[in-house]
Structures are given as structure tokens and as C-alpha cells.
Design an enzyme around this catalytic site. Structure first.
Site, PDB file in Angstrom:
ATOM      1  N   GLY A  79       1.000  -1.114   0.028  1.00 59.02           N
ATOM      2  CA  GLY A  79       0.182  -0.095  -0.173  1.00 59.02           C
ATOM      3  C   GLY A  79       0.670   1.198   0.049  1.00 59.02           C
ATOM      4  O   GLY A  79       1.144   1.782   0.752  1.00 59.02           O
ATOM      5  N   TYR A  80       1.478   1.765  -1.254  1.00 57.53           N
ATOM      6  CA  TYR A  80       2.158   2.879  -1.386  1.00 57.53           C
ATOM      7  C   TYR A  80       1.252   4.016  -1.906  1.00 57.53           C
ATOM      8  O   TYR A  80       1.179   4.871  -1.532  1.00 57.53           O
ATOM      9  CB  TYR A  80       3.326   2.603  -1.947  1.00 57.53           C
ATOM     10  CG  TYR A  80       4.667   1.975  -1.494  1.00 57.53           C
ATOM     11  CD1 TYR A  80       4.289   1.456  -0.247  1.00 57.53           C
ATOM     12  CD2 TYR A  80       5.744   1.666  -2.008  1.00 57.53           C
ATOM     13  CE1 TYR A  80       5.286   0.760   0.510  1.00 57.53           C
ATOM     14  CE2 TYR A  80       6.889   1.068  -1.241  1.00 57.53           C
ATOM     15  CZ  TYR A  80       6.744   0.718  -0.248  1.00 57.53           C
ATOM     16  OH  TYR A  80       7.750   0.146   0.584  1.00 57.53           O
TER      17      TYR A  80
ATOM     18  N   GLU B 265      11.487  -4.798  -4.991  1.00 54.46           N
ATOM     19  CA  GLU B 265      10.570  -5.015  -6.002  1.00 54.46           C
ATOM     20  C   GLU B 265      11.165  -4.621  -7.369  1.00 54.46           C
ATOM     21  O   GLU B 265      11.096  -5.255  -8.335  1.00 54.46           O
ATOM     22  CB  GLU B 265       9.527  -3.709  -5.854  1.00 54.46           C
ATOM     23  CG  GLU B 265       8.503  -3.837  -6.983  1.00 54.46           C
ATOM     24  CD  GLU B 265       7.342  -2.857  -6.680  1.00 54.46           C
ATOM     25  OE1 GLU B 265       7.511  -1.586  -6.088  1.00 54.46           O
ATOM     26  OE2 GLU B 265       6.279  -3.160  -7.251  1.00 54.46           O
TER      27      GLU B 265
END
Ligand SMILES: Cc1cc2nc3c(=O)[nH]c(=O)nc-3n(C[C@H](O)[C@H](O)[C@H](O)COP(=O)(O)OP(=O)(O)OC[C@H]3O[C@@H](n4cnc5c(N)ncnc54)[C@H](O)[C@@H]3O)c2cc1C
Length: 402
Positions: free
Chosen positions: A125-126, A242
Site C-alpha cells: 500500500g504505497y 521490487e
């Protein structure tokens, strides 16, 4: 220069290949749900020392001495067998290394092993509607009330939020502080009251990402990773993993091998497309880029294994930037080869597949995904800025005020 593997590594490859004959599972185990089968086989890979080699045994890894060539052989063979090895999910590939680096002992003990095995799943959740490339502009608030954080706001583009058990995310905890300094990194139970998840439909037809709304959602005070107000630094650690993940050459290897097969199976002017000089030319160029990506991957593994932080940044950014460009190029050629069949819309299942494998719909879907993946984890322009500034030492880009 001799780029052949030595006898030791040839024997190691044979050993891994033999082990991988155990996948897919057979007998009674084949009747288990696929997710359970994957967990079982991944555990076997951990016992053998093939999976999660850089994680300590105490946290569910196989804790092997770094060996870039073994690592590479394992990745190649697992990719070839489509077997569940190091998971590409956001939990194992992004959160678990972050907790290992910056989490408390209690967080490591509670979360890392089940996350690696696939028993706990995560979403990231960025991003928010006004905070993508300029992530530090995020506005979702978390306020400490007693021994809980109370969260209000709105995240967007949250991949797999609808399936995840937990979210690792960035929340504004110090609204008065300069924007990078007022953020904390929190872990949130996705079943907590007050969370609403709304799926977003992608052009592939699948709904892999979502909007997530928080209405007085509570998470325990101890679910903070790193210090209060230092979430920005923690998030850099997660993003590093990521970007590494997105440029994965093994995915590209499978896509490239499928492309070669497609060039053999389709025709140009009445002959196999692979015999057409212009197609061969494009394939040769793609193979050149693909090989350089593989070698860049080896440089990245080497620098990571030696903890040479300064040498990690360039290959990591290059992998993400060129890996995603290459994926677009591979899928574009595939659509050319498919001619009219490339207009067939992918089914929902084809839209949420892994690497393309033969059916036209999987190529169309992957063509669309290739564009999306260039944006996920930081858009290509942002990668170029980082390469320019941090790896090549060029002057900094103009920044919005902090
Ligand atoms: C498939 C997919 C999955 C995703 N999954 C997640 C997820 O799980 N969790 C999550 O939090 N987010 C996720 N995202 C969101 C992703 O991180 C953002 O989309 C990305 O950071 C870009 O932000 P944005 O969409 O707001 O675009 P913007 O930031 O508005 O960018 C728009 C364009 O402007 C360019 N641009 C912006 N700033 C600059 C600059 N300074 N210099 C040069 N060019 C610039 C960009 O390159 C881009 O081309 C996902 C996105 C995609 C596509």
C-alpha cells in the site's frame, strides 16, 4: 574467454533437474489444492538448499553460502520446470527482506517464515491518487491513539489487495513534518474492520489491482517497521527488492523461448516465420538484449552476495528498465507473428497468467501487461532519473518542494 560451466556446476545442474522431476506432485498429493501443493514443494526446495538461499534457517530460509552460479542454475532450472521456488509474491520478495533488514525480532519471528512458505500473503500500500512517482506526497493518515494506529484515507493500484492477508504500507503519521520525514511504514491486517476494497479492471480483462479505502482502521502500535517518521527510508529497502523482481530474467527467458517457438509455428510468405530474414534480425537483437540482461542479473547477484551496495544500484535499475523494455519488444514481435489472431481478446484466465505460453490470448495479455509493468514499481522515466543521478552522478532532476 570460456563461458562454459565447470564440471562441478554441470553436476549441480543435473542434481537440481533430477529434484525438479518431483514437480508437479503425483499420487494423493496431486489432489491437494494447488496452493497447498506449491507450499509443500517449496518446503522441499528449502530443505534441499535451493530455495530462499539468502534467508537464515531460523526464519524459514535455507541459509546457503552465496554462490552466484548455483543461484543462477537454480533459477534457470526452476523456471524451465515452472516449479514453485523463490516466490515472486510481494510478501516473500519485498516485505520479507525488508523485515530481515529493518524489522524487530518479534516481527521477523511472526512474519518471515510463513510469508516465505506462502501461508501469509501481502499487498503493498504505497500509491495514492495524488502520489505515484511523487510518492512522498501521500496523504493517508495514521494517528497513534493509545496502543493502536488509526488509519484514514485511500490507496490505489494495490495489486492483490483482494486476496492478501496483510498490507505493508506507507502512512502519514507526522502531518506537520517535511513530506519525506512525516511518513511511517505500517503492517495492517486486511480483514480489519473499516477496510473497503474495490477492484479495478485492467485492459487485459483481469482485476489484479484495487482501490483500498480506510475508515478508522486500527492496527497495533507495534506493527510499525523502523522508527516513527522514518518510513521513507524503510520503503527504499522494499522498493529495491521490487525493482529487482520486476526485471527477473527468468520470466524473460520463458517469454523468449515461447517467442522462438512461435516463430517456428507461424508462417511468413508460406515459410516458417523463423526463416524470414527480417524476423531473424529482430530475434537476434532480442536475444542480444536478453543475454545482456542475464549477465546484468549475474552482476547484480554478485554485488548483492558481496554486500557491495554501491555496485548494486546500476544493475538493479538497468534490470528493471531494460527488462520491461525487452518484455514490450518480445510481446510486440509475438503480436506481429500472430497477425490477425493478435486481435483476439484474452480471456480472464489468460489475462492473469504468468509468462506467455503459446495461446494467442496469453500473448495479447502479456503485451498489455508489459506496458503496465513498465510503470509498476516506478515508471521508466523515474528509473532513468535514478540511473542518471545515483549511478552516473549527473546533476539532479528538478524536484517539487519538500
Ligand atoms: C501493474 C501495476 C501494479 C501496481 N501495483 C502497485 C502496488 O501493488 N502497490 C502500490 O502502491 N502501487 C502499485 N502500482 C502503482 C505504481 O507504483 C505507480 O503507478 C507508479 O509509481 C507511477 O505513478 P502514477 O501512476 O501516479 O503516475 P505519475 O507519477 O502520474 O506519472 C505519469 C508519467 O509522468 C512521468 N513522470 C512523473 N514524474 C516524473 C519525473 N520527475 N521525471 C520524469 N518523468 C516523470 C512518469 O514516468 C509517467 O510516465 C502499480 C502500478 C501498475 C501499473
Amino acid at each position: 574467454m570460456n563461458l562454459e560451466y565447470s564440471e562441478e556446476y554441470v553436476a549441480f545442474r543435473a542434481e537440481v533437474r533430477e529434484f525438479l522431476q518431483g514437480w508437479p506432485l503425483t499420487g494423493d498429493e496431486a489432489q491437494l489444492p494447488v496452493h497447498e501443493q506449491e507450499i509443500r514443494f517449496r518446503r522441499r526446495g528449502i530443505e534441499r538448499g535451493y530455495v530462499y538461499r539468502n534467508f537464515p534457517r531460523a526464519y524459514g530460509g535455507s541459509e546457503q553460502t552465496p554462490d552466484v552460479l548455483r543461484e543462477r542454475i537454480i533459477r534457470e532450472e526452476y523456471a524451465e520446470a515452472s516449479a514453485p521456488g523463490d516466490s515472486a509474491g510481494q510478501g516473500p520478495s519485498m516485505l520479507a527482506p525488508t523485515l530481515l533488514e529493518l524489522g524487530t525480532e518479534a516481527q521477523r519471528e511472526r512474519f518471515i517464515a510463513p510469508t516465505l512458505a506462502g501461508e501469509i500473503s501481502w499487498c503493498q500500500g504505497y500509491s495514492e491518487p495524488g502520489a505515484g512517482s511523487d510518492l512522498a506526497s501521500l496523504q493517508t493518515r495514521a494517528e497513534l491513539q493509545g496502543d493502536e494506529w488509526v488509519i484514514n484515507g485511500h490507496k490505489i493500484w494495490t495489486t492483490t489487495a483482494h486476496e492478501a492477508d496483510f498490507m505493508f504500507g506507507l502512512f502519514r503519521t507526522e502531518p506537520q513534518a517535511p513530506k519525506h520525514a512525516g511518513i511511517s511504514y505500517l503492517l495492517v491486517d486486511m480483514k480489519a474492520p473499516g477496510i473497503e476494497i474495490r477492484p479495478l479492471r485492467e485492459m487485459t480483462g483481469a482485476s489484479m489491482f484495487n482501490e483500498v479505502f480506510f475508515d478508522n482502521v486500527r492496527t497495533p502500535a507495534e506493527n510499525i517497521v523502523g522508527k516513527r517518521g522514518e518510513g521513507w527510508q524503510v520503503s527504499r529497502a522494499t522498493l529495491k527488492h521490487e525493482r529487482n523482481l520486476i526485471g527477473d530474467p527468468n520470466f524473460m527467458r520463458r517469454a523468449y523461448l515461447s517467442l522462438l517457438q512461435l516463430a517456428r509455428d507461424t508462417t511468413r510468405n508460406g515459410r516458417p516465420a523463423i526463416e524470414d530474414p527480417s524476423i531473424r534480425q529482430e530475434l537476434a537483437q532480442i536475444e542480444g538484449f536478453f543475454m545482456s540482461l542475464e549477465y546484468t542479473g549475474a552482476r547484480l547477484l554478485t554485488a548483492t552476495a558481496r554486500n557491495e551496495e554501491a555496485k548494486v544500484i546500476l544493475p538493479m535499475m538497468t534490470m528493471k528498465l531494460y527488462g520491461t523494455d525487452l518484455r514490450q519488444r518480445i510481446t510486440r514481435l509475438a503480436l506481429d507473428l500472430l497477425e490477425n489472431r493478435s486481435l483476439i481478446a484474452p480471456t480472464e484466465e489468460e489475462g492473469s497468467h504468468g509468462a506467455p505460453e503459446g495461446r494467442p490470448g496469453t500473448w495479447t495479455a502479456d503485451y498489455m501487461s508489459a506496458i503496465a509493468i513498465s510503470i509498476a514499481g516506478g515508471a521508466s522515466n523515474i528509473q532513468r532519473n535514478i540511473i542518471g543521478e545515483r549511478a552516473l552522478g549527473l546533476p539532479r532532476d528538478l524536484r517539487t518542494p519538500k
